[in-house]
Design an enzyme around this catalytic site. Structure first.
Site, PDB file in Angstrom:
ATOM      1  N   LYS A   1     -10.854   0.885   0.939  1.00 45.27           N
ATOM      2  CA  LYS A   1     -10.067   1.705   1.863  1.00 45.27           C
ATOM      3  C   LYS A   1     -10.064   3.167   1.399  1.00 45.27           C
ATOM      4  CE  LYS A   1      -5.651   2.608   3.791  1.00 45.27           C
ATOM      5  NZ  LYS A   1      -4.234   2.353   3.854  1.00 45.27           N
TER       6      LYS A   1
ATOM      7  N   GLU B   1     -13.177   0.643 -10.134  1.00 43.70           N
ATOM      8  CA  GLU B   1     -13.986  -0.577 -10.286  1.00 43.70           C
ATOM      9  C   GLU B   1     -15.084  -0.626  -9.217  1.00 43.70           C
ATOM     10  OE1 GLU B   1     -10.747  -0.357 -10.313  1.00 43.70           O
ATOM     11  OE2 GLU B   1      -9.873  -1.602 -11.890  1.00 43.70           O
TER      12      GLU B   1
ATOM     13  N   GLY C   1      -4.466  -2.426   2.672  1.00 44.63           N
ATOM     14  CA  GLY C   1      -5.548  -3.160   2.004  1.00 44.63           C
ATOM     15  C   GLY C   1      -5.425  -4.674   2.163  1.00 44.63           C
ATOM     16  N   ARG C   2      -4.264  -5.214   1.811  1.00 45.74           N
ATOM     17  CA  ARG C   2      -4.101  -6.676   1.850  1.00 45.74           C
ATOM     18  C   ARG C   2      -3.888  -7.208   3.254  1.00 45.74           C
ATOM     19  NH1 ARG C   2      -0.335  -3.835  -0.765  1.00 45.74           N
ATOM     20  NH2 ARG C   2       1.822  -3.860  -0.044  1.00 45.74           N
TER      21      ARG C   2
ATOM     22  N   GLU D   1       1.904  -8.181  -4.054  1.00 47.54           N
ATOM     23  CA  GLU D   1       1.884  -6.726  -3.876  1.00 47.54           C
ATOM     24  C   GLU D   1       2.913  -6.298  -2.822  1.00 47.54           C
ATOM     25  OE1 GLU D   1      -1.833  -4.681  -3.033  1.00 47.54           O
ATOM     26  OE2 GLU D   1      -2.318  -4.562  -5.140  1.00 47.54           O
TER      27      GLU D   1
ATOM     28  N   HIS E   1      -5.907 -32.738 -11.628  1.00 42.43           N
ATOM     29  CA  HIS E   1      -6.452 -33.098 -12.940  1.00 42.43           C
ATOM     30  C   HIS E   1      -6.180 -32.021 -13.982  1.00 42.43           C
ATOM     31  CE1 HIS E   1      -8.333 -36.666 -11.291  1.00 42.43           C
ATOM     32  NE2 HIS E   1      -8.493 -35.919 -10.206  1.00 42.43           N
TER      33      HIS E   1
ATOM     34  N   LYS F   1      -3.088   2.423 -13.785  1.00 37.79           N
ATOM     35  CA  LYS F   1      -4.378   3.057 -13.447  1.00 37.79           C
ATOM     36  C   LYS F   1      -4.475   4.424 -14.112  1.00 37.79           C
ATOM     37  CE  LYS F   1      -4.876   1.255  -8.739  1.00 37.79           C
ATOM     38  NZ  LYS F   1      -4.935   1.637  -7.327  1.00 37.79           N
TER      39      LYS F   1
END
Ligand code: F6P
Length: 533
Positions: free
Chosen positions: A213, A219, A273-274, A359, A390, A497
Site C-alpha cells: 500500500k 521488507e 492494508g488488512r 492489528e 496432534h 520500525k
C-alpha cells in the site's frame, strides 16, 4: 475530523453491559453447557444462523437466549447501526488518520450507490476493468516474458495485509486455479526466503507482483530489489517492464521503483492494508483464479456486507460472533481465542484473521482519546485442525485455560474417506470440547465446557471465501464499536520500525549506538562477537 464523545465509563456504563454482568453470573451457576441443551430442546436451532454458504452453530457457548437479547441491546446502546451507516457512507470512521474505511465499496455494484461521492470510489470499476484486461491477456498467453516465453509463475512480494489475504485466498481456492500458473509468495525480511524462491523459478517465466500500500515497507522493497537485480543481471534492464507489476496507493513509489505506468494498479488511501484483499491488492488471486472467479469472490463479500447492514442484530452473523468475543474477553476474562480450520486449503485463514484482529483491536485508547476500561483485542492463534489435534489440542481439552474456538470446515467435500474423516474430526472435537468425559481417574477425565462455534462452509468456492473474509472484517468492526476504539489504524507498529532503522546502521557499522538501553547495548556487543567468529 469527527471524534465521537464517549462517556468516561463507556461501555461499562451501558445498561446492557451491567445486565450482561448479571447474566454471566447466573449462567456461571449453570453446571455445564451440555445441561443448557437439556433445558432447551430447540437450543441448537435457536442458536444458529445461515447466511449464503455459511452456517454458524453457536449453541455450544455459555449463553442463553437472554444473553443473545442482551447482545442486541448492547449493539443498540453502542449505536452500532449508526456506526455501520457511517462506514458504508464513507464517513471518516478511521478517526486518527481522518479517513474513511470503504472496503465495502470495493465489492459493491455501482447500483448499490455506496459512497459514490467519495474520492476514489468511482475509480473502483475502471481498476477492475484494468485487472480484467490484464488477467485475460495473461490467461490467453498474450502476456509474455522478456524472452517471449509464456508466464508460468506468479510471485507475490508483499507483507502483512499486502500478502496474507492473497496467500490465504489463493491457497483456499486452489481447485479454481487457471492457466497452469504456479503461485509463490515472499514476505520475510531476511534474504533467505526470496533467494530460495528465486533459485527455484525461471525468472523469464515469472511475473513479480510488488504489493505494498505504502510502497515504502522495507521488507517488501528489499525483496523486490533483490528480485529486480536478479532479473536485470540475467535478462537486462529492459526486462523489468515486462515482468514487474505494482499494486499500491503510491503511484510515485511504483514509478520510482521502475514499474511501468501501464503495470501499476492503484488502490485508494482509504483501503486499509488488512482490509484490502477485495481491492486491486487481490491481483495475485485474480491472476490465479481468473477474473470471473474474482468477481464471484467479490459477490460473496458483498452478500455478507448486505447481510451485515440489513439483518437484525440477533440474526446477524458478524454481530453475534463479535458479541461472543466481547463476552468471553470481558466477562469470562479469556485471553486468547483459537481459529481452527479443517481442510488443508484453509490453513492460511488463521494467519489472515490474526492480523485482522490483532492489528485492529490491539488498542488501549478510545476514539475520544480517553483510556479504555475494558479488555479489547485478545490473542488470536490456531491453524490447521488436523495438525493441531496432534500438537496443541491436549491443552484445549485438559489445560487450565478456557480458550474459545471458532471451528471452520468445508462441509461440501466429497465422500472420499479422507475428506469425510476430516469433517468428522471437526465435529468430534467441537462436541468433546463441550461435553467432556468423566472418568474415575482424574488424569483421564476431560471436564468439557470449552465453548466453541462451528462454521460450516457449503463448499469452498470464491463466493464462500468472500463471505468468510467479510464476516471476520465486520466482526472486528463490531468489536471496535463496542470497545469505542478505532479499528483502522496501527500506530503501535511504528516505534519498532523506527528503532530498527537506526540499529541497522549500527549493526552494519555505519553509525555508533547512541541509545541508552543496556540490554540492546549488550546484545549488540554479543552480535559483534558472533560476527567476528
Ligand atoms: O507494519 C504493519 C503494516 O503497516 C500493516 O498494517 C500492513 O498491512 C503491512 O505493514 C504492509 O504495509 P504496506 O502494504 O504498506 O507494504
Amino acid at each position: 475530523m469527527q471524534k465521537d464523545k464517549l462517556s468516561k465509563h463507556y461501555p461499562r456504563n451501558l445498561p446492557s453491559w451491567k445486565k450482561l454482568t448479571k447474566n454471566y453470573r447466573s449462567n456461571k451457576k449453570v453446571k455445564s453447557i451440555k445441561s443448557l441443551f437439556t433445558t432447551d430442546r430447540n437450543r441448537s436451532k435457536k442458536l444458529s444462523i445461515e447466511v449464503g454458504d455459511l452456517f454458524l452453530d453457536y449453541s455450544k457457548n455459555f449463553i442463553d437466549t437472554d444473553t443473545v437479547d442482551l447482545f442486541s441491546q448492547l449493539a443498540s446502546e453502542a449505536n452500532l447501526s449508526d456506526a455501520i451507516e457511517r462506514m458504508f457512507s464513507g464517513s471518516h470512521v478511521n478517526t486518527t488518520e481522518d479517513k474513511s474505511a470503504l472496503h465495502v465499496a470495493l465489492r459493491s455494484k455501482i447500483s448499490d450507490k455506496i459512497a459514490l461521492n467519495q474520492d476514489g470510489v468511482s475509480q473502483i470499476w475502471p481498476t477492475l476493468d484494468a485487472m480484467e484486461r490484464f488477467v485475460s491477456d495473461l490467461h490467453e498467453g498474450k502476456i509474455r516474458g522478456s524472452t517471449n516465453k509464456k508466464i508460468t509463475n506468479i510471485l507475490n512480494i508483499g507483507i502483512g495485509g499486502s500478502e496474507l489475504g492473497s496467500s490465504m485466498t489463493v491457497n483456499a481456492l486452489r481447485s479454481y486455479w487457471k492457466g497452469n500458473l504456479n503461485y509463490y509468495s515472499v514476505s520475510n525480511g531476511d534474504q533467505s526466503e526470496i533467494n530460495c524462491v528465486l533459485k527455484k523459478i525461471k525468472l523469464d517465466e515469472t511475473l513479480f507482483l510488488i504489493c505494498s500500500k505504502s510502497f515504502n515497507t522495507i521488507e517488501t522493497k528489499n525483496n523486490a530489489t533483490i528480485a529486480k537485480e536478479a532479473l536485470e543481471v540475467n535478462f537486462g534492464k529492459r526486462a523489468i517492464n515486462k515482468h514487474f507489476l505494482g499494486v499500491s496507493s503510491s503511484r510515485e513509489g511504483m514509478t520510482d521503483f521502475g514499474i511501468h505506468k501501464d503495470k501499476q494498479f492503484y488502490i485508494s488511501d482509504w483501503v486499509g492494508g488488512r482490509f484490502s484483499i477485495t481491492s486491486a491488492m487481490g491481483l495475485p488471486l485474480a491472476c490465479m483464479i481468473g477474473m470471473d472467479n474474482f468477481y464471484r469472490f467479490l459477490d460473496g463479500a458483498r452478500l455478507m456486507d448486505m447481510h451485515f447492514k440489513n439483518a437484525s442484530f440477533d440474526l446477524n452473523m458478524p454481530v453475534i460472533l463479535a458479541m461472543l468475543s466481547v463476552y468471553y474477553t470481558n466477562f469470562h476474562n479469556v485471553q486468547s481465542q483459537a481459529i481452527i480450520c479443517y481442510g488443508d486449503r484453509l490453513t492460511h485463514f488463521t494467519d489472515f484473521v490474526r492480523q485482522l484482529h490483532m492489528e485492529s483491536l490491539g488498542k488501549r485508547t478510545k476514539i475520544d482519546g480517553s483510556p479504555v476500561n475494558v479488555n479489547t483485542g485478545n490473542v488470536i492463534w490456531g491453524g490447521s485442525g488436523s495438525d493441531g489435534q496432534h500438537s496443541y489440542f491436549q491443552l484445549l481439552h485438559q489445560g487450565s485455560y478456557t480458550i474459545p474456538i471458532d471451528f471452520i470446515v468445508d462441509a461440501g467435500v466429497s465422500d472420499d474417506q479422507m475428506d469425510t474423516y476430516s469433517l468428522a474430526n471437526c465435529l468430534a472435537q467441537s462436541e468433546s470440547l463441550m461435553a467432556g468425559m468423566q472418568e474415575a481417574d482424574p488424569e483421564r477425565s476431560i471436564d468439557g465446557d470449552k465453548p466453541n462455534n462451528v462454521i460450516l462452509v457449503n463448499k469452498l468456492s470464491p463466493q464462500s471465501i468472500g463471505q468468510l473474509v467479510a464476516l471476520y472484517e465486520h466482526k472486528v468492526f463490531v468489536q471496535s464499536i463496542i470497545y469505542g476504539i478505532n479499528a483502522f489504524d496501527q500506530y503501535g507498529v511504528e516505534l519498532g520500525k523506527k528503532i530498527a532503522q537506526s540499529l541497522s546502521k549500527v549493526i552494519s557499522k555505519s553509525s555508533r549506538y547512541t541509545g541508552k538501553n543496556p540490554s540492546t547495548r549488550a546484545l549488540l556487543s554479543k552480535i559483534r562477537e558472533y560476527k567476528k567468529g
